[in-house]
Motif scaffolding. Sequence first.
Motif, short mmCIF file in Angstrom:
data_model
loop_
_atom_site.label_atom_id
_atom_site.label_comp_id
_atom_site.label_asym_id
_atom_site.label_seq_id
_atom_site.Cartn_x
_atom_site.Cartn_y
_atom_site.Cartn_z
N ASP A 1 0.84 -1.20 0.00
CA ASP A 1 0.00 0.00 0.00
C ASP A 1 0.87 1.25 0.00
O ASP A 1 1.77 1.40 0.83
N ALA A 2 0.59 2.16 -0.91
CA ALA A 2 1.35 3.43 -0.98
C ALA A 2 0.65 4.46 -0.10
O ALA A 2 -0.58 4.56 -0.11
N PRO A 3 1.42 5.25 0.67
CA PRO A 3 0.79 6.28 1.51
C PRO A 3 0.11 7.34 0.66
O PRO A 3 0.54 7.66 -0.44
N LEU A 4 -0.96 7.87 1.19
CA LEU A 4 -1.72 8.90 0.48
C LEU A 4 -0.95 10.20 0.42
O LEU A 4 -0.10 10.49 1.28
N ASP A 5 -1.25 11.00 -0.60
CA ASP A 5 -0.75 12.37 -0.63
C ASP A 5 -1.37 13.13 0.53
O ASP A 5 -2.50 12.87 0.93
N LEU A 6 -0.61 14.08 1.07
CA LEU A 6 -1.09 14.79 2.25
C LEU A 6 -2.43 15.47 2.00
O LEU A 6 -3.28 15.54 2.89
N TRP A 7 -2.63 16.00 0.81
CA TRP A 7 -3.88 16.71 0.51
C TRP A 7 -5.04 15.77 0.20
O TRP A 7 -6.18 16.22 0.06
N ASP A 8 -4.75 14.47 0.09
CA ASP A 8 -5.83 13.49 -0.14
C ASP A 8 -6.43 12.99 1.16
O ASP A 8 -7.47 12.31 1.14
N VAL A 9 -5.78 13.26 2.28
CA VAL A 9 -6.31 12.82 3.57
C VAL A 9 -7.47 13.74 3.97
O VAL A 9 -7.32 14.97 4.01
N GLU A 10 -8.60 13.16 4.25
CA GLU A 10 -9.78 13.95 4.59
C GLU A 10 -9.71 14.38 6.06
O GLU A 10 -9.65 13.54 6.95
N PRO B 1 -14.76 25.87 12.02
CA PRO B 1 -15.59 26.96 11.49
C PRO B 1 -14.74 27.99 10.75
O PRO B 1 -13.57 28.20 11.10
N LEU B 2 -15.31 28.61 9.75
CA LEU B 2 -14.58 29.57 8.94
C LEU B 2 -13.99 30.69 9.78
O LEU B 2 -14.60 31.16 10.74
N PHE B 3 -12.77 31.08 9.38
CA PHE B 3 -12.04 32.21 9.97
C PHE B 3 -11.68 31.99 11.44
O PHE B 3 -11.48 32.95 12.18
N GLN B 4 -11.59 30.72 11.84
CA GLN B 4 -11.14 30.39 13.19
C GLN B 4 -9.89 29.51 13.11
O GLN B 4 -9.94 28.41 12.56
N GLY B 5 -8.78 30.01 13.62
CA GLY B 5 -7.53 29.27 13.56
C GLY B 5 -7.54 28.03 14.44
O GLY B 5 -8.13 28.02 15.53
N ARG B 6 -6.87 26.98 13.96
CA ARG B 6 -6.81 25.73 14.73
C ARG B 6 -5.73 24.84 14.13
O ARG B 6 -5.35 24.99 12.97
N THR B 7 -5.25 23.88 14.91
CA THR B 7 -4.27 22.90 14.44
C THR B 7 -4.76 21.50 14.82
O THR B 7 -5.18 21.27 15.95
N ARG B 8 -4.69 20.59 13.87
CA ARG B 8 -5.09 19.21 14.13
C ARG B 8 -4.01 18.27 13.62
O ARG B 8 -3.31 18.57 12.64
N ARG B 9 -3.89 17.11 14.30
CA ARG B 9 -2.92 16.09 13.91
C ARG B 9 -3.65 14.77 13.71
O ARG B 9 -4.52 14.40 14.51
N CYS B 10 -3.28 14.06 12.67
CA CYS B 10 -3.88 12.74 12.42
C CYS B 10 -2.88 11.88 11.65
O CYS B 10 -1.91 12.38 11.07
N ARG B 11 -3.14 10.59 11.64
CA ARG B 11 -2.24 9.64 10.99
C ARG B 11 -2.51 9.60 9.49
O ARG B 11 -3.66 9.62 9.05
N VAL B 12 -1.42 9.55 8.71
CA VAL B 12 -1.55 9.38 7.27
C VAL B 12 -1.77 7.90 6.99
O VAL B 12 -0.93 7.06 7.36
N PRO B 13 -2.89 7.51 6.38
CA PRO B 13 -3.15 6.09 6.12
C PRO B 13 -2.05 5.45 5.26
O PRO B 13 -1.43 6.10 4.41
N CYS B 14 -1.79 4.19 5.50
CA CYS B 14 -0.83 3.37 4.74
C CYS B 14 0.60 3.87 4.84
O CYS B 14 1.42 3.64 3.94
N SER B 15 0.93 4.57 5.92
CA SER B 15 2.30 5.07 6.06
C SER B 15 3.08 4.36 7.17
O SER B 15 4.21 4.73 7.46
N ALA B 16 2.48 3.33 7.79
CA ALA B 16 3.10 2.71 8.96
C ALA B 16 4.20 1.72 8.57
O ALA B 16 4.09 0.98 7.59
N LEU B 17 5.27 1.72 9.36
CA LEU B 17 6.38 0.78 9.23
C LEU B 17 6.70 0.23 10.61
O LEU B 17 6.79 1.00 11.57
#
Length: 325
Positions: free
Chosen positions: A93-102, A107-123
């Motif tokens: 399995d090839a890891p997804l492009d960063l912009w393909d991860v949903e 809400p609009l115009f509200q700053g925030r940071t989120r972290r999540c795992r990129v599918p198919c990138s585990a070793l």
Amino acid sequence: MELMGEPREQSSRHPFVQHRMPPMTEAAARRALLRFMSSRCCYGSRAAGDLAIQCLRQAGTYRYRLETFSESRLSEWVFEPFTKPGAAGSPGDAPLDLWDVEVGPPPLFQGRTRRCRVPCSALVRDCHRCHGHGRSKCRVCHGAGQTRCVTCKGSRRRLKQQKRCQLCSGTGRKRCNTCSGRGSKTCVTCQGEKKLQHFKQLVVTWKNNVFEFVSEHHLNFPGELLSKVSGESIFKDENVMVYPIIDFPEPEISLASQRAIAEHNAAFATSSRILRQRQTIELIPITEVHYQYSGKPYLYYIYGLENKVYALDYPERCCCSCTVI
């Protein structure tokens, strides 16, 4: 304004109407000053009650603001103890492009940071700290399982009495309390699992980038105070991308709109994605209040819809640090 996806012109034309500022009365001007006095310990209230208001000169200034809501993405390698065999995914399995991860945006115009795992990138790899053993050498006893007796300092006898040390039974050593005498401890990196799962972690940052411009008001008044108050909204344009304002009665605002949009598009269109833009124009009222006290002329300013006060030369004050509310 147009809805998302609709065709639009290359500039924001609008039948701008001349807005009149809310009228300022003498009674309202005096109330604003009294409220200012009550919040300042170094200002006396007697002058506010005895002053004679000579005239009210109403002015105003325009504030233009552009908000660009952008999204940027980057990835970083992180790891965790591997506790679920088979959860790493198929090797092909090839890891997804960063912009393909949903990732759902805030809400609009509200700053925030989120972290999540990129599918198919585990070793899955052996733990680099314990080399796949699940345990690491104790740093206190260096793997011996014993440490020097703290009572006899390893001499096997009590220094003063020259008797055999009872704590270590004359051995000069005792069991290491850190590793319970085993000489090793559970590896803190893999937590005893012997293997680590490495994967790409996606870091998504949403930021509301703001450009603000206040037109020249030609008053002896600190312009930076205007950023802390609200004004009457006279124009609002929101879309995926907005276009420069033209034909505004105040040419400075049209020029500021052109400059702001060009700067934001150049800064954020390449390094991130622009999700939404919003531009507004507000009319901020400013009233110059001229009054006399003890036969001398003075003035103060009332600004914003909140009727805040700036009084630089108020006659009754014991220090010069409180001039604004």
